[in-house]
Design a protein around this motif. Structure first.
Motif, PDB file in Angstrom:
ATOM      1  N   LEU A 118       0.820  -1.211   0.000  1.00  0.00           N
ATOM      2  CA  LEU A 118       0.000   0.000   0.000  1.00  0.00           C
ATOM      3  C   LEU A 118       0.856   1.263   0.000  1.00  0.00           C
ATOM      4  CD1 LEU A 118      -2.747  -0.991   2.594  1.00  0.00           C
ATOM      5  CD2 LEU A 118      -2.981  -0.888   0.114  1.00  0.00           C
ATOM      6  N   THR A 156      -8.451   0.559  -2.556  1.00  0.00           N
ATOM      7  CA  THR A 156      -7.036   0.397  -2.236  1.00  0.00           C
ATOM      8  C   THR A 156      -6.416   1.729  -1.835  1.00  0.00           C
ATOM      9  OG1 THR A 156      -6.850  -1.452  -3.776  1.00  0.00           O
ATOM     10  CG2 THR A 156      -4.799  -0.354  -3.148  1.00  0.00           C
ATOM     11  N   ALA A 175      -4.567   2.879   1.762  1.00  0.00           N
ATOM     12  CA  ALA A 175      -3.252   3.511   1.888  1.00  0.00           C
ATOM     13  C   ALA A 175      -3.346   4.798   2.698  1.00  0.00           C
ATOM     14  CB  ALA A 175      -2.678   3.799   0.498  1.00  0.00           C
TER      15      ALA A 175
END
Length: 599
Positions: free
Chosen positions: A130, A498, A502
């Motif tokens: 990430l 995603t 992060a």
């Protein structure tokens, strides 16, 4: 006016990073006489050393030039050092140089992984991947000399003791992008390495008005309390912090005078969400309605403390899902409305339609008394305060991007004209529009600002940007809006989960621990197992064909706004409907956890 005291230890502005097999050594190379920083590659521990270790045939280090240490992130078994490897000078803020981060690089301190169990090593790899997303974070700015997290007015109000503090201690925590990652460096008392970073936007220009030169700067500061991506961060959290909260400061400098005007934007401060489900416009869901008054009260208590009086300009529609949110927002505002907090609804789409954005003058007439009464900061040639801003306009639509940016640029234009009249640059009836060079530069300034904020939240430039940039809608702008709307759909469903993971990781909203994460399963199933770029591309391409066919038919009659693109996607929603995991479409998601905590 706001000069830093000489006794404050300066930040290192250029360094050399030596990557040895067992440690990283960061050596100041900007002429400073300070110690180098050694970081263990086994566990991330730090210490100051007087000299860089000698090299040998067995210890040949790679060498990098770095311009700042962003911070350190600890995961399950390893730590990860983030540094700035490329920077770009973008101008100055009140006389101090400002830089934009062009490139971030992550240096792993994970040698200890060799001795960890296979399952833990696998999870560490997932989390560390990430950080590749974090490396691509956009709109990051910093200064070695001044506190970019504070507006000119708050900087001016700093006491002598506060000005002696290091920049990171002066910083406003909610606008400090690397607040969480600096903690390790703070614990190790590494003052000259503690570089505050802000996410947002920074643009400026100079323009001539006769013999006079004015300098205009536009700064955006994104709040980190509820930071995230468009569909994954909506509304408020239980503490009243809202998604996409951005402070925008417009600064004008002329003949030694400095004028500053601050506006804010932010999601509707209720507990609400839109669960990603492959439809173009997921349903709006209001949560815990009994909590709405308390959350709203906390939100406006914070705004009043920081900005004074608040005027809420709500631009959402009065029908459909937006209408339900609008109704609940207006109803709940009755609990906090006072002489210092005023609510105004302005149905942007109904009044301005698709092209008549000049009708925002109707809105300005309704808010001009508030703007004139609460004013702006004005400093004379000696840095003495002649006038201060006593209140703020808080603008929102649903995303707080497109309609909001058009409206904020209109307010900013009127306030700049007001300031120029005050200083005698403009006559009583003179406007920015009567000076073509100034007018063009001002439009570009706000259009670029809107694009930056939109990219950080939605992944694409702002819609309606052609109006802000050129003063009218264009066919090219309409087609570009269609493409951007399609891209937003793709990002919302297939990329932003995603990205949200992060963001949560690097800002400390999701804390990694062995007991919490080794038990978690990362197996994909159902839709997650088949969702991929080809599927996403096929859906987006199908939608684009529908939108293009309708656009050809409709262009002869009207110029559509963002509702038009919503209608086109609703025509092909039958292709997309189906169950989707609350944790995202592709891969492992931290957001399932953070969603339950922060929404």
């Amino acid at each position: 006016m706001m000069e830093k005291a000489d006794s404050v230890q300066k930040l290192y502005s250029r360094m050399r990073l030596w990557a040895f097999p067992d440690q990283y050594v960061i050596e100041p190379t900007d002429g400073s006489s300070g110690s180098s920083l050694a970081v263990s590659r086994a566990d991330g521990s730090m210490k100051l050393i007087d000299e860089v270790p000698e090299c040998s045939s067995l210890r040949v280090p790679k060498i990098y030039t770095v311009f700042g240490v962003v911070g350190m992130l600890r995961l399950l078994a390893g730590s990860y050092l983030l540094v700035i490897t490329e920077r770009e000078s973008v101008g100055s803020y009140l006389g101090h140089p400002i830089f934009k981060i062009s490139s971030l690089k992550v240096f792993p301190c994970d040698n200890s992984l060799r001795n960890t169990p296979a399952e833990q090593k696998k999870i560490e790899t997932e989390f560390s991947s990430l950080l590749n997303v974090a490396e691509r974070s956009s709109g990051l700015f910093f200064s070695y000399e001044t506190n970019l997290t504070l507006s000119a007015q708050r900087l001016n109000d700093l006491g002598d003791e506060s000005r002696l503090l290091p920049l990171w201690r002066q910083a406003e925590p909610r606008f400090l992008w690397n607040n969480y990652m600096l903690e390790v460096l703070i614990d190790n008392k590494l003052e000259p390495y503690l570089l505050p970073v802000v996410q947002g936007s920074f643009h400026h220009y100079q323009a001539a008005i006769g013999k006079d030169i004015i300098d205009v700067t536009l700064i955006a500061r994104r709040c980190t309390r509820r930071n995230g991506t468009r569909m994954w961060r909506r509304g408020a959290d239980p503490d009243g912090y809202v998604a996409n909260f951005v402070e925008t400061e417009q600064i004008m400098q002329f003949n030694g005078y400095t004028a500053s005007f601050v506006q804010v934007r932010g999601s509707i401060p209720l507990l609400w969400q839109q669960i990603v489900d492959l439809t173009y416009k997921p349903k709006f869901e209001l949560l815990k309605l009994e909590e709405a008054p308390r959350v709203l009260e906390r939100h406006f208590l914070d705004l009043r403390k920081k900005y004074g009086a608040v005027l809420v300009v709500d631009l959402v529609n009065t029908h459909g899902g937006e209408g339900r949110l609008c109704e609940k927002f207006g109803e709940t505002m009755q609990h906090v409305a006072s002489n210092d907090v005023r609510y105004l609804h302005f149905d942007f789409h109904h009044i301005c339609g698709h092209v008549h954005f000049d009708r925002l003058s109707i809105l300005y007439e309704q808010i001009s008394d508030f703007l004139e009464r609460n004013g702006y900061l004005l400093l004379n040639e000696k840095g003495e305060k002649m006038k201060e801003q006593l209140g703020v306009v808080r603008t929102n639509c649903i995303d707080c991007l497109d309609r909001t940016n058009v409206t904020q640029s209109m307010i900013g234009r009127n306030m700049l004209e007001y300031q120029l009249r005050r200083l005698g640059v403009f006559g009583a009836e003179e406007t920015i529009s009567s000076h073509p060079n100034l007018d063009e530069s001002f439009k570009i300034l706000w259009a670029n600002h809107g694009d930056d904020i939109s990219i950080q939240y939605s992944g694409t430039p702002a819609l309606k940007g052609d109006f802000v940039r050129f003063g009218h809608r264009t066919v090219q702008g309409i087609v570009q809006d269609g493409c951007n709307a399609l891209l937003r759909y793709y990002y919302n469903n297939f990329r932003d989960g995603t990205k949200q993971d992060a963001i949560d990781l690097i800002q400390g909203h999701y804390i990694v621990s062995v007991s919490r994460d080794t038990a978690a399963s990362s197996q994909k199933g159902g839709l997650e197992a088949i969702a991929s770029f080809p599927l996403a591309f096929a859906l987006v391409l199908t939608g684009f064909l529908f939108a293009t066919m309708s656009l050809r038919q409709d262009l002869a009659y009207t110029i559509p706004g963002d509702n038009f693109y919503t209608d086109q996607f609703e025509q092909f929603n039958f292709l997309c409907e189906g169950p989707a995991s609350a944790t995202g479409i592709t891969g492992r998601r931290l957001s399932s956890t953070s969603r339950s905590i922060f929404m």
